[in-house]
Design an enzyme around this catalytic site. Structure first.
Site, PDB file in Angstrom:
ATOM      1  N   GLY A  49       6.323   8.019   4.517  1.00 16.84           N
ATOM      2  CA  GLY A  49       7.681   7.616   4.154  1.00 16.84           C
ATOM      3  C   GLY A  49       7.651   6.595   3.037  1.00 16.84           C
ATOM      4  N   GLY A  50       8.715   5.782   3.023  1.00 14.25           N
ATOM      5  CA  GLY A  50       8.835   4.765   1.979  1.00 14.25           C
ATOM      6  C   GLY A  50       7.649   3.811   1.962  1.00 14.25           C
ATOM      7  N   GLY A  90      -3.034  14.195 -33.578  1.00 14.26           N
ATOM      8  CA  GLY A  90      -2.433  13.070 -32.849  1.00 14.26           C
ATOM      9  C   GLY A  90      -3.398  12.503 -31.836  1.00 14.26           C
ATOM     10  N   ALA A  91      -4.277  13.360 -31.331  1.00 18.29           N
ATOM     11  CA  ALA A  91      -5.223  12.895 -30.306  1.00 18.29           C
ATOM     12  C   ALA A  91      -6.225  11.898 -30.897  1.00 18.29           C
ATOM     13  CB  ALA A  91      -5.943  14.080 -29.684  1.00 18.29           C
TER      14      ALA A  91
HETATM   15  C1  HXC Z   1       7.505   2.293  16.247  1.00 18.69           C
HETATM   16  C2  HXC Z   1       5.708   3.669  16.398  1.00 18.69           C
HETATM   17  C3  HXC Z   1       5.955   4.174  15.102  1.00 18.69           C
HETATM   18  C4  HXC Z   1       7.089   3.662  14.410  1.00 18.69           C
HETATM   19  C5  HXC Z   1       4.212   5.136  15.845  1.00 18.69           C
HETATM   20  N1  HXC Z   1       4.613   4.295  16.813  1.00 18.69           N
HETATM   21  N2  HXC Z   1       5.028   5.088  14.788  1.00 18.69           N
HETATM   22  N3  HXC Z   1       6.475   2.733  16.947  1.00 18.69           N
HETATM   23  N4  HXC Z   1       7.836   2.730  15.023  1.00 18.69           N
HETATM   24  N5  HXC Z   1       7.395   4.068  13.163  1.00 18.69           N
HETATM   25  C6  HXC Z   1       3.982   4.074  18.106  1.00 18.69           C
HETATM   26  C7  HXC Z   1       4.086   5.261  19.021  1.00 18.69           C
HETATM   27  O1  HXC Z   1       5.325   5.208  19.714  1.00 18.69           O
HETATM   28  C8  HXC Z   1       2.919   5.048  19.948  1.00 18.69           C
HETATM   29  O2  HXC Z   1       3.253   4.053  20.886  1.00 18.69           O
HETATM   30  C9  HXC Z   1       1.873   4.446  19.035  1.00 18.69           C
HETATM   31  O3  HXC Z   1       2.590   3.932  17.901  1.00 18.69           O
HETATM   32  C10 HXC Z   1       0.885   5.441  18.526  1.00 18.69           C
HETATM   33  O4  HXC Z   1       1.595   6.568  18.043  1.00 18.69           O
HETATM   34  P1  HXC Z   1       1.183   8.058  18.429  1.00 18.69           P
HETATM   35  O5  HXC Z   1       2.303   8.921  17.981  1.00 18.69           O
HETATM   36  O6  HXC Z   1       0.791   8.113  19.874  1.00 18.69           O
HETATM   37  O7  HXC Z   1      -0.108   8.243  17.540  1.00 18.69           O
HETATM   38  P2  HXC Z   1      -0.595   9.516  16.744  1.00 18.69           P
HETATM   39  O8  HXC Z   1      -0.491  10.733  17.627  1.00 18.69           O
HETATM   40  O9  HXC Z   1      -1.910   9.151  16.191  1.00 18.69           O
HETATM   41  O10 HXC Z   1       0.459   9.715  15.591  1.00 18.69           O
HETATM   42  C11 HXC Z   1       0.611   8.766  14.572  1.00 18.69           C
HETATM   43  C12 HXC Z   1       1.846   9.060  13.675  1.00 18.69           C
HETATM   44  C13 HXC Z   1       3.075   9.265  14.571  1.00 18.69           C
HETATM   45  C14 HXC Z   1       1.542  10.318  12.853  1.00 18.69           C
HETATM   46  C15 HXC Z   1       1.981   7.889  12.723  1.00 18.69           C
HETATM   47  O11 HXC Z   1       3.168   8.156  15.474  1.00 18.69           O
HETATM   48  C16 HXC Z   1       4.334   9.335  13.790  1.00 18.69           C
HETATM   49  O12 HXC Z   1       4.669  10.352  13.228  1.00 18.69           O
HETATM   50  N6  HXC Z   1       5.098   8.203  13.789  1.00 18.69           N
HETATM   51  C17 HXC Z   1       6.360   8.154  13.085  1.00 18.69           C
HETATM   52  C18 HXC Z   1       6.122   8.141  11.602  1.00 18.69           C
HETATM   53  C19 HXC Z   1       7.414   7.968  10.875  1.00 18.69           C
HETATM   54  O13 HXC Z   1       8.194   8.915  10.735  1.00 18.69           O
HETATM   55  N7  HXC Z   1       7.688   6.725  10.502  1.00 18.69           N
HETATM   56  C20 HXC Z   1       8.840   6.394   9.773  1.00 18.69           C
HETATM   57  C21 HXC Z   1       8.552   6.784   8.322  1.00 18.69           C
HETATM   58  S1  HXC Z   1       9.876   6.386   7.327  1.00 18.69           S
HETATM   59  P3  HXC Z   1       2.701   4.103  22.381  1.00 18.69           P
HETATM   60  O14 HXC Z   1       3.252   2.879  23.016  1.00 18.69           O
HETATM   61  O15 HXC Z   1       3.178   5.371  22.977  1.00 18.69           O
HETATM   62  O16 HXC Z   1       1.206   4.086  22.242  1.00 18.69           O
HETATM   63  C22 HXC Z   1       9.526   4.883   6.832  1.00 18.69           C
HETATM   64  C23 HXC Z   1      10.598   4.310   6.046  1.00 18.69           C
HETATM   65  C24 HXC Z   1      10.113   3.183   5.220  1.00 18.69           C
HETATM   66  O17 HXC Z   1       8.528   4.327   7.082  1.00 18.69           O
HETATM   67  C25 HXC Z   1      11.163   2.946   4.234  1.00 18.69           C
HETATM   68  C26 HXC Z   1      10.817   1.829   3.337  1.00 18.69           C
HETATM   69  C27 HXC Z   1      11.798   1.754   2.237  1.00 18.69           C
END
Ligand code: HXC
Length: 517
Positions: free
Chosen positions: A172-173, A407-408
């Site tokens: 993501g971001g 040019g290069a």
């Molecule tokens: C809170 C999160 C989290 C998040 C993961 N966890 N991502 N908690 N916010 N964004 C937590 C899970 O709930 C889990 O907690 C632990 O971290 C491990 O995650 P798992 O899913 O069990 O691990 P894994 O299978 O290895 O997968 C990792 C992952 C997946 C691929 C990163 O967790 C995932 O897809 N997370 C969401 C990613 C996402 O969409 N993020 C937002 C992106 S947008 P527990 O307690 O169960 O262990 C963004 C916007 C930024 O970031 C903008 C800036 C301008």
């Protein structure tokens, strides 16, 4: 009332617990997936016993989603300072065992504090990424945290080196912070970067792709050029980071570290006299030229897999860092295209920002012809090279190894772009275009009217080659300072770099130039 000793014992216990992050089980899971823990990564990067942690006791302020009063060790990011080969760096290492290393308000605040310190102290900032991105439970405060980090990436840019290590997900971001750093190192097994993941892509576009194919090391080096270095694992990533830092100054007010050992090493290297093939159409490996010129054959190539028709990277001559730019005749004859122009322009700007002299090795047949290139904006991208080289005030030295066409010729730091020294090998060829193309244009009528057009054309080509396929016209016009034997190149560069050590070049005051982005 507790005694002092009891208080000390309590502190020890607290620290011990916090140092374990999300606990032994989660650390074990981290190891199983081929990753070190956040703390192990820090230990691996820094010199022994130099780490000073800051904000170990930080706590999140989230009250919803069952997080109220739940301790999340160090809020999922280890921050502090330490030394890499004796030089200070500030760093942040995300702890995936705590809420997936996700970025909340306090987590972001810790990273920002390190960035602020890095700016104040003039020391590089290293960010080790292993995170699920914005902490979903903290909503806008998490987004705001990212905004504060991005803002600081820009404040630090050009003042202290910023290096991002992608040792896990960076989605993501979140990917935009590393994107604004100077260099990205990604681990092969665990590193992933993308703006929208495979699931969203499938929902929106119907396209199916695995997360590795989408944002793994191969895609982000060979296709996108987002990642600059690929590491086999976390340990290797830290090694690359250390090596990279060894070529860089700590900030824009310093020179890079000096590893010189007093006397100038000015010996000839006869190998160089034999590298260029007799046939100008035959390729050779420009890396061989570079390795035979830099100290100890030590060349740290940047973006090796991206646009390999151009080479950029760091080396040293007599112990002093140089930024090297070169064409690679082994790939597409070393032609300049959109991607290689971007690669070179970015590298030139980095070297200029951090006082690293630029050495350019030229063997370029021109800019790449083609509809895709034109419609893709080769004019805009190629102009970035002209802009970056012209704007650079660090010492600039070009070595015309073989072809320098059109040019290069200018875009590879020709004399007229403020190049301080241009030297050519006797194999140099400088002209507006290659003989075949030139003859077809200027002798079109003569060839058409000739009783033997093929023979006439060949005669004109040979005449053109005799006239232009050499460096002496340029040397006669003072556009080339000297024509030297290849074996003398290291000596030439040593002396030229030494003489340019005191170079000062002032430019008109302005807010900033407008590089054609
Ligand atoms: C809170 C999160 C989290 C998040 C993961 N966890 N991502 N908690 N916010 N964004 C937590 C899970 O709930 C889990 O907690 C632990 O971290 C491990 O995650 P798992 O899913 O069990 O691990 P894994 O299978 O290895 O997968 C990792 C992952 C997946 C691929 C990163 O967790 C995932 O897809 N997370 C969401 C990613 C996402 O969409 N993020 C937002 C992106 S947008 P527990 O307690 O169960 O262990 C963004 C916007 C930024 O970031 C903008 C800036 C301008």
């Amino acid at each position: 009332m507790s005694t002092t000793q009891e208080k000390i014992e309590k502190l020890r216990e607290m620290k011990k617990r916090l140092w374990m992050g999300g606990g032994a089980k989660r650390i074990e899971k981290q190891h199983e997936s081929g990753k070190l823990s956040a703390r192990e990564r820090v230990a691996c990067l820094l010199d022994e016993n130099t780490f000073q942690e800051m904000y170990l006791f930080s706590q999140h302020r989230c009250t919803g989603f069952g997080l109220k009063d739940k301790e999340q060790a160090a809020d999922g990011v280890i921050t502090g300072l330490g030394c890499v080969e004796g030089r200070q760096v500030f760093l942040a290492s995300q702890d995936f065992t705590i809420l997936g290393g996700s970025v909340g308000e306090v987590h972001a605040d810790k990273i920002c504090q390190m960035m602020d310190m890095s700016l104040k102290c003039g020391a590089p900032f290293v960010m080790i990424n292993d995170s699920g991105g914005a902490r979903i439970q903290e909503g806008i405060m998490s987004l705001s945290g990212y905004g504060r980090i991005f803002y600081r990436n820009v404040l630090l840019s050009g003042v202290v080196p910023q290096i991002s290590i992608i040792a896990g997900p960076c989605a993501g971001g979140a990917a935009y912070s590393p994107a604004m750093a100077d260099f990205i190192i990604m681990t092969k097994k665990a590193g992933r970067m993308f703006i929208t993941g495979p699931q969203v892509i499938k929902e929106v576009t119907g396209q199916e792709i695995s997360s590795e194919e989408l944002g793994g090391f191969y895609a982000q080096t060979a296709y996108s050029g987002v990642v600059h270095f690929v590491a086999d694992d976390d340990e290797h990533a830290m090694e690359i980071c250390k090596k990279l830092l060894s070529f860089l100054p700590s900030n824009n007010m310093e020179d890079p570290p000096d590893f010189s050992e007093g006397e100038l090493l000015v010996s000839e290297n006869p190998v160089l006299n034999k590298i260029i093939p007799d046939n100008p159409r035959q390729a050779y490996n420009m890396k061989e030229v570079i390795l035979n010129i830099v100290d100890n054959e030590d060349f740290l190539e940047v973006q090796e897999e991206f646009a390999p028709n151009a080479l950029v990277g760091f080396g040293r001559i007599n112990g002093r860092s140089i930024g090297i730019v070169a064409n690679q005749p082994m790939v597409m004859a070393g032609v300049l295209d959109i991607n290689s122009s971007d690669k070179i322009a970015r590298f030139v700007r980095f070297c200029n920002a951090f006082n690293i002299p630029l050495i350019t090795f030229v063997d370029v047949p021109g800019f790449m012809p083609g509809i895709q290139q034109e419609h893709g904006g080769i004019i805009r991208h190629g102009a970035k090279m002209l802009f970056a080289y012209s704007a650079a005030t660090v010492p600039k030295i070009s070595v015309i190894v073989r072809k320098a066409y059109g040019g290069a010729y200018l875009a590879m730091c020709g004399k007229d772009l403020g190049c301080d020294r241009v030297v050519a090998w006797p194999t140099g060829e400088i002209a507006v275009m290659g003989a075949e193309g030139a003859v077809s244009i200027i002798y079109k009528d003569e060839i058409e009217k000739s009783s033997n057009p093929k023979k006439t054309r060949e005669e004109f080509i040979s005449e053109y080659q005799i006239q232009f396929a050499n460096p002496f016209i340029g040397a006669g016009r003072n556009l080339i300072d000297d024509v030297i034997e290849p074996q003398d190149t290291r000596r030439y560069l040593s002396l030229a770099l030494e003489s340019l050590r005191t170079k000062r070049e002032l430019r008109p005051q302005k807010k900033h130039g407008l590089i054609p982005l």
